[in-house]
Design an enzyme around this catalytic site. Structure first.
Site, mmCIF file in Angstrom:
data_model
loop_
_atom_site.group_PDB
_atom_site.id
_atom_site.type_symbol
_atom_site.label_atom_id
_atom_site.label_comp_id
_atom_site.label_asym_id
_atom_site.label_seq_id
_atom_site.Cartn_x
_atom_site.Cartn_y
_atom_site.Cartn_z
ATOM 1 N N ALA A 55 1.374 -2.759 -3.620
ATOM 2 C CA ALA A 55 0.041 -2.606 -4.201
ATOM 3 C C ALA A 55 -0.038 -1.375 -5.088
ATOM 4 O O ALA A 55 -0.771 -1.358 -6.083
ATOM 5 C CB ALA A 55 -1.010 -2.529 -3.087
ATOM 6 N N ASP A 56 0.723 -0.352 -4.746
ATOM 7 C CA ASP A 56 0.736 0.882 -5.536
ATOM 8 C C ASP A 56 1.200 0.639 -6.965
ATOM 9 O O ASP A 56 0.925 1.445 -7.855
ATOM 10 C CB ASP A 56 1.679 1.905 -4.898
ATOM 11 N N HIS A 69 3.796 3.945 -1.653
ATOM 12 C CA HIS A 69 4.117 2.672 -1.013
ATOM 13 C C HIS A 69 3.145 2.357 0.119
ATOM 14 O O HIS A 69 3.452 1.569 1.002
ATOM 15 C CB HIS A 69 5.549 2.692 -0.448
#
Length: 732
Positions: free
Chosen positions: A479-480, A524
């Site tokens: 998602a980062d 992360h």
């Protein structure tokens, strides 16, 4: 005595040109003969000396006269036409007509915001373009929702045009995605790869847009995969007020040569004959050899950047630019070739009259109705209820990551249009979380493949893949790393259905591993759902069990809209104590869950004579809530949202009204979050039922999750923190 005059009549989407013949005893309409289909009388046969057919030159001159007349009419009526910002093709007509006249119905086109001459060349009528200019209800592209010359077209007899945004350069990725989709269809036998008339994809760009990083991603993928695409760059040496000398170290042709395998041609885009010949050659090669080209056409900008940024404000080269006007150049070429000057004058006069007539009709066209505003935010989904068997007998519980893997395996086995790509999902690794393990081996490298590290392309290419009739499942590794792809997600993916008036919904699944898990550190571990929840036009799932993940993946596949599925890394294998219930019996192949239906994890029992509370949560929050609730037997109801958009308001409000107290639990920092907004909604709609303020608990309001495990624990919610808040709320 009889008189004659030309009149254009437009009815629905069909154009008719003709003559009204009138006199004392006669008044009837006589269709105007097509000058390209009627032979000249013997005494008027002319000897044309040109490399192009006579009918092509005539059609080009007619359309160039039309485009010029439209631009002049818009300027002459700027008090009306400038109400909604527009740009025109004035100065760019020759290269645009040379392209549009050679495109076929099987082709795909991405036209940018001053490409009205291309649209005329593929068969659009001035009236249709004017409907968009004036924001009318019958605008064939967007129903009055977007600017002039922002086309989206899906007609059987014309090239297909997926939705085009205003973000210059952004069209390169979706359009390259179309080419990738066409190649996939040919490689997998979905389309006939042996025909000599294969489709070509064309992406129209301005030279200033080439500096966008997303254009580089598109070029990279085009040469890596050898895609059948033509990038047509129209270089007028202007951004808005910034000139080429200020903003570029090299032009598009010099830049493109750095992409090995992208063949480049540079031409004078004011010369229709040369433009037509070059495009004819390039399109023929692409149709046969299936490889990318770039044509760099040098053209003048003879009109304003847009009606809102007028040329006299910033231009100092207008006199020089006018010397490269394609209109007198084509006219002179035709006179030299043997055309009669009187005939050309008639074409110009006819075009001016036709444009004026159609403009007057467009002015009278109906405006959109207020209720039209609410159409086409999403295409209808066939999944409206839960179906299939959630917990088949005789099976053992499966970890969440495998439930997703099995769902995709079933989909790919059943649907040839289903494919999976992203970073590291190919055969060597099968995903950094093994979420795609064995899929490449089973279905082949054409259906499961790695991409370069370029999240914008991964996300934006789904627009083109979907337009080509495919169902892409793509993955953003963490998602980062979704941030480079947000431009495509927001500008192209989420708005395509709405701004194309329902013609081009983007049917895709974007998988996003999310959340903190075992000292993943600041790059992360992030939660990003609040940002995505503010992008209208996408659906968002965030399941907390394997059964829900499989059911929602299946539902997402059959949904014609873009779906983002957040998959919590900490739940993939249930290795964290207290998350064992994320392992579930794998549902059967037909199991689907409709979006917008929450899951009741556990009920509270008001009959025990104690205060009760409902916790609204999702993802890892389900397990923090469940473990915390053990200290308060029968007092805590837990509702797992499962999907964040659409959201199950009815289930939320019913639960809150039943228990009169509510906690919203999230992994994100609370301030300005999705959960805080949800708490506000609950407070508004359940105010009279509440015995305590709605409380929100989440991570600490800090920029990132630290690497150190002690700091990570301090940052995140957990069962103990949730239990403490439950105790506080129950005291009210």
């Amino acid at each position: 005595m009889f008189g004659w005059f030309y009149l254009n009549i437009y009815e629905k989407n069909r154009g008719y040109e003709g003559l009204w013949e009138y006199g004392p005893d006669l008044f009837k309409f006589v269709p105007k003969p097509d000058p390209m289909s009627v032979p000249l009388p013997d005494n008027k046969k002319r000897k044309i000396t040109s490399s192009l057919p006579e009918e092509v030159l005539l059609k080009a001159f007619e359309l160039m006269s039309t485009a010029k007349a439209m631009s002049e009419l818009y300027e002459a009526n700027k008090d009306v036409t400038a109400k909604y910002v527009h740009a025109t093709s004035r100065g760019h007509e020759a290269i645009q007509l040379a392209l549009g006249l050679q495109l076929k119905s099987q082709d795909y086109l991405s036209a940018y915001y001053r490409d009205d001459s291309i649209l005329l060349a593929i068969g659009m009528k001035p009236y249709e373009l004017m409907l968009q200019l004036l924001g009318k209800r019958d605008d064939p592209f967007s129903g009055g929702r977007t600017y002039y010359c922002h086309p989206s077209l899906k007609r059987d007899n014309m090239p297909k045009i997926p939705m085009q945004s205003s973000a210059t350069g952004m069209q390169a990725i979706p359009t390259t995605g179309v080419a990738m989709g066409i190649q996939y269809r040919e490689l997998t036998g979905m389309d006939d790869a042996k025909t000599n008339d294969k489709p070509v994809v064309v992406c129209s760009l301005g030279d200033a847009s080439i500096t966008e990083g997303e254009v580089a991603e598109a070029f990279q993928m085009a040469v890596l995969k050898k895609l059948p695409i033509l990038y047509l760059v129209q270089d007028n040496e202007w951004d808005i007020s910034a000139n080429a000398k200020e903003i570029r170290a090299q032009d598009a042709s010099e830049y493109a040569r750095g992409f090995k395998g992208l063949e480049v041609r540079t031409i004078n885009g004011s010369d229709f004959v040369k433009s037509y010949e070059t495009i004819r050659e390039v399109l023929s090669i692409i149709r046969k050899e299936r490889r990318p080209f770039l044509i760099h056409a040098k053209v003048p900008l003879l009109n304003h950047h847009t009606s809102g940024v007028r040329k006299e404000w910033y231009r100092d080269d207008l006199e020089e630019a006018s010397k490269r006007d394609p209109f007198p150049m084509l006219r002179n070429q035709m006179l030299v070739a043997g055309f009669d000057n009187k005939e050309l004058n008639t074409i110009v006069t006819d075009a001016e009259f036709a444009v004026e007539t159609q403009y007057q009709q467009a002015l009278k066209a109906e405006d959109p109705k207020p209720e039209d505003l609410f159409l086409h935010d999403f295409a209808p989904t066939p999944i409206t209820e839960e179906k299939g068997e959630r917990s088949p007998a005789g099976k053992q519980a499966t970890v969440m990551v495998d439930s997703a893997l099995f769902a995709i395996r079933e989909l790919m086995a059943k649907h040839k249009e289903c494919l999976l790509y992203g970073q590291d999902v190919g055969g060597r690794l099968g995903g950094v979380f093994r979420e795609a393990a064995t899929l490449a081996q089973q279905f082949g490298d054409s259906r499961v493949f790695n991409t370069p590290i370029m999240e914008a392309f991964i996300i934006g290419s789904t627009v083109g893949m979907s337009a080509a009739g495919l169902k892409p499942i793509v993955e953003v590794q963490f998602a980062d790393y979704i941030w480079p792809g947000l431009n495509q997600l927001f500008t192209e993916v989420s708005r395509s259905c709405y701004l194309s008036n329902g013609k081009w919904p983007v049917s895709c699944i974007i998988r996003v591993p999310i959340g903190a898990y075992g000292s993943g550190g600041p790059y992360h571990s992030s939660s990003v759902e609040s940002v995505l929840a503010n992008i209208r036009g996408i659906k968002i799932a965030y399941p907390s069990t394997g059964a829900d993940l499989k059911g929602l993946l299946k539902s997402a596949y059959y949904d014609p809209n873009p779906v983002v599925i957040f998959e919590h890394k900490g739940l993939y294998w249930s290795k964290i104590k207290g998350t064992e219930e994320a392992r579930t019996i794998e549902p059967d192949e037909d199991y689907v869950i409709p979006f917008g239906k929450a899951r009741l994890v556990q009920e509270a029992d008001a009959s025990v004579g104690k205060q009760t509370v409902t916790i609204i949560t999702y993802g890892m929050g389900v397990y923090w809530a469940k473990n915390a609730s053990k200290q308060f037997p029968a007092q805590v109801e837990i509702l797992d949202l499962r999907t964040l958009n659409p959201i199950d308001e009815q289930a939320i409000f019913d639960s809150v009204k039943k228990h009169n107290r509510c906690i919203v639990l999230t992994e994100e920092p609370v301030n300005n979050s999705f959960s805080q907004a949800l708490a506000g909604r609950i407070s508004e709609w359940c105010f009279s039922f509440l015995d305590a303020p709605v409380r929100v608990i989440g991570s600490e309001n800090l920029p990132a999750i630290p690497l150190n495990s002690v700091l990570e624990t301090a940052m995140l919610p957990n069962a103990e923190k949730v239990a403490k808040l439950i105790e506080e709320v129950l005291k009210f």
